[in-house]
Design an enzyme around this catalytic site. Structure first.
Site, PDB file in Angstrom:
ATOM      1  CG  HIS A 199      61.457  46.324 -30.554  1.00 32.45           C
ATOM      2  ND1 HIS A 199      62.416  47.250 -30.845  1.00 32.45           N
ATOM      3  CD2 HIS A 199      60.871  46.728 -29.388  1.00 32.45           C
ATOM      4  CE1 HIS A 199      62.422  48.191 -29.908  1.00 32.45           C
ATOM      5  NE2 HIS A 199      61.486  47.885 -28.999  1.00 32.45           N
ATOM      6  CD  GLN A 215      64.920  79.430   2.178  1.00 33.16           C
ATOM      7  OE1 GLN A 215      64.242  79.757   1.216  1.00 33.16           O
ATOM      8  NE2 GLN A 215      64.874  80.071   3.338  1.00 33.16           N
ATOM      9  CD  GLN A 231      39.236  73.676   7.020  1.00 40.12           C
ATOM     10  OE1 GLN A 231      40.332  73.474   6.527  1.00 40.12           O
ATOM     11  NE2 GLN A 231      38.766  72.934   7.999  1.00 40.12           N
ATOM     12  CD  GLU A 273      42.588  70.725   2.693  1.00 41.63           C
ATOM     13  OE1 GLU A 273      43.689  70.445   3.193  1.00 41.63           O
ATOM     14  OE2 GLU A 273      42.073  71.860   2.786  1.00 41.63           O
ATOM     15  CG  HIS A 274      39.220  69.255   5.183  1.00 44.36           C
ATOM     16  ND1 HIS A 274      39.921  70.433   5.011  1.00 44.36           N
ATOM     17  CD2 HIS A 274      40.077  68.387   5.764  1.00 44.36           C
ATOM     18  CE1 HIS A 274      41.145  70.281   5.487  1.00 44.36           C
ATOM     19  NE2 HIS A 274      41.278  69.053   5.937  1.00 44.36           N
ATOM     20  CG  ASN A 324      54.824  79.935   1.546  1.00 39.85           C
ATOM     21  OD1 ASN A 324      55.416  79.351   0.632  1.00 39.85           O
ATOM     22  ND2 ASN A 324      55.454  80.754   2.375  1.00 39.85           N
ATOM     23  CG  HIS A 329      43.508  76.190   8.698  1.00 37.86           C
ATOM     24  ND1 HIS A 329      44.703  75.671   9.125  1.00 37.86           N
ATOM     25  CD2 HIS A 329      42.593  75.213   8.892  1.00 37.86           C
ATOM     26  CE1 HIS A 329      44.511  74.444   9.564  1.00 37.86           C
ATOM     27  NE2 HIS A 329      43.241  74.140   9.442  1.00 37.86           N
ATOM     28  CE1 TYR A 335      59.712  73.934   3.784  1.00 42.17           C
ATOM     29  CE2 TYR A 335      57.362  74.107   4.206  1.00 42.17           C
ATOM     30  CZ  TYR A 335      58.620  74.677   4.160  1.00 42.17           C
ATOM     31  OH  TYR A 335      58.788  75.997   4.510  1.00 42.17           O
ATOM     32  CD  GLU A 352      54.738  50.325 -32.310  1.00 40.88           C
ATOM     33  OE1 GLU A 352      55.823  50.183 -31.704  1.00 40.88           O
ATOM     34  OE2 GLU A 352      53.652  50.452 -31.725  1.00 40.88           O
ATOM     35  CG  ASP A 410      42.661  69.347  10.649  1.00 42.12           C
ATOM     36  OD1 ASP A 410      42.710  68.912   9.489  1.00 42.12           O
ATOM     37  OD2 ASP A 410      42.056  70.391  10.958  1.00 42.12           O
TER      38      ASP A 410
END
EC number: 1.1.1.23
Length: 429
Positions: free
Chosen positions: A420, A193, A261, A327-328, A216, A264, A131, A415, A361
């Site tokens: 088994h 979608q 930053q 994140e950074h 998003n 953004h 994506y 068990e 980036d």
């Protein structure tokens, strides 16, 4: 102007202030969940018909064929400055280099223990959906960051979905980046979608095994809801940076990296920790000087509400960074490698004054698809292993089976799984 921005010593933060900074941008999935689920349900049931409906509703364009054609890609090359094409090519080379080196560290395994042959083989996930966001801007760099690791891992089919432009076409730079990497197909569809199409498949878009890439809150929620139908990378939110700066740091560089930053997204989070009160004041003044000159001033001012300048000794700065799990992470100190050795949680780290976040980036070679909102405490950024599976195997002969039979039989019967136990016992008669 400074309203909303905390400037304080770390040890003097109240519990509420610390929690506000650390628990930034926790997504409220519940509010939008009904909308997301309705769209996903429609895509699952109606396929391309639903894609056309929601593309018209949200993107304002009518599209009959979502798949990008060779002619559209050729047109894209004719409409983009050659410098942009060249930059995409050069960035691709650096990103390939780093991810190939990652791949070299991942090997098959074959060992022997008490006569038992044990091993693992590494296999690529077959079908990948990448994506690539659109809307405020388009991101050919994200094409490179999501598709190249999948290519290096050996994935057979790699598909891109990205929102159409207002004229119903694909963004030219996005199309060019996809063409340069050599993906299987590009589709002009975005939002929830697109995630539904990749997760369930439609008449046009094939179902994939894993979906990766940022988006998003609607896209992120959709990824959360289709997990299980497909794999996902992680749930990424608005961009964020934490900067550790000592008295040697260049205040102008710190301010510029803060602005980079903050521009953004109005929900971006920017935190500076510094060992010097004098440096904190200098950095604050530089930030507001740069804001006055910034093109995305309104976005940056909004992002200040999620920002802070914190003062403490170096150990306090490191401890706060590990709580924050950014994140950074930029380390602008006299000995950044020494600080790195104490970092437990971060998406990607930038060492020294000539390593600003924008190089990661776009072009240093590391990946820019990174965990946010404290997910760096338990997640890695996108890398070749995201697209790999490790399949284990074992081989025993009668003698090595005999050596562990009592363990298997005892535990199986404990068990209540007597079948088994019998599967082993009969082999030894």
């Amino acid at each position: 102007m400074v309203t909303g921005m905390i400037i304080k010593k770390i040890k003097e933060l109240t519990k509420e202030e610390e929690e506000k900074i650390i628990n930034r941008n926790k997504a409220n999935f519940e509010e939008i969940l009904p909308t997301v689920m309705e769209i996903l349900k429609d895509v699952k049931e109606k396929g391309d018909e639903a894609l056309k409906y929601y593309t018209k509703k949200f993107d304002g364009v009518e599209i009959e064929d979502f798949k990008v054609t060779d002619e559209e890609i050729e047109e894209a090359y004719n409409s983009v400055d050659y410098k942009v094409v060249e930059a995409i090519e050069r960035a691709k080379e650096n990103i390939y280099f780093f991810h190939k080196k990652q791949m070299e560290q991942i090997k098959d395994l074959n060992v022997e223990n008490n006569g038992i042959i044990l091993g693992q083989v590494v296999r690529a996930i077959e079908k990948v959906g990448c994506y690539v966001p659109g809307g405020r801007a388009f991101y050919p760099s994200t094409v490179l960051m999501t598709t190249i690791p999948a290519k290096v891992a050996g994935c057979e089919e790699i598909y891109i979905t990205s929102p159409p432009t207002k004229d119903g076409k694909g963004n030219p730079a996005t199309l060019i980046a996809g063409d340069i990497v050599g993906v299987s197909a590009i589709y002009k569809v975005g939002g929830v979608q697109a995630i539904g199409a990749l997760a369930y498949g439609t008449e046009t878009i094939p179902k994939v095994d894993i979906i990766v890439g940022p988006g998003n809150i609607y896209v992120t929620t959709a990824k959360k809801m289709v997990y299980g139908e497909v794999a996902i990378d992680f749930l990424a939110g608005p961009s964020e940076v934490l900067i550790i700066a000592d008295e040697t740091a260049n205040a102008e560089f710190v301010a510029l990296d803060f602005i980079a930053q903050a521009e953004h997204d109005p929900n971006a989070s920017c935190v500076i920790t510094t060992t010097s009160e004098k440096k904190a004041e200098e950095i604050k003044n530089k930030i507001f000087e740069e804001i006055e000159k910034a093109e995305r001033k309104e976005i940056i001012l909004k992002a200040l509400e999620n920002s802070a300048i914190l003062i403490g000794d170096l150990e306090e700065c490191i401890e706060f960074s590990n709580k924050y799990a950014p994140e950074h992470l930029e380390i602008l100190t006299k000995n950044p490698e020494e600080v790195l050795n104490k970092i437990k949680h971060a998406g990607s780290v930038f060492l020294g004054e000539y390593s600003p976040v924008p190089v990661g980036d776009y072009a240093s070679g590391t990946n820019h698809v990174l965990p946010t909102s404290q997910f760096a405490r338990m997640s890695s950024g996108l890398n070749v292993e995201t697209f790999l599976k490790k399949i284990t195997y074992q081989k025993l002969d009668k003698e090595s089976l005999k050596n562990i039979a009592d363990i298997v039989i005892t535990l199986a019967e404990a068990e209540g799984l007597f079948g088994h136990a019998e599967a082993v016992r009969r082999r030894l008669k």
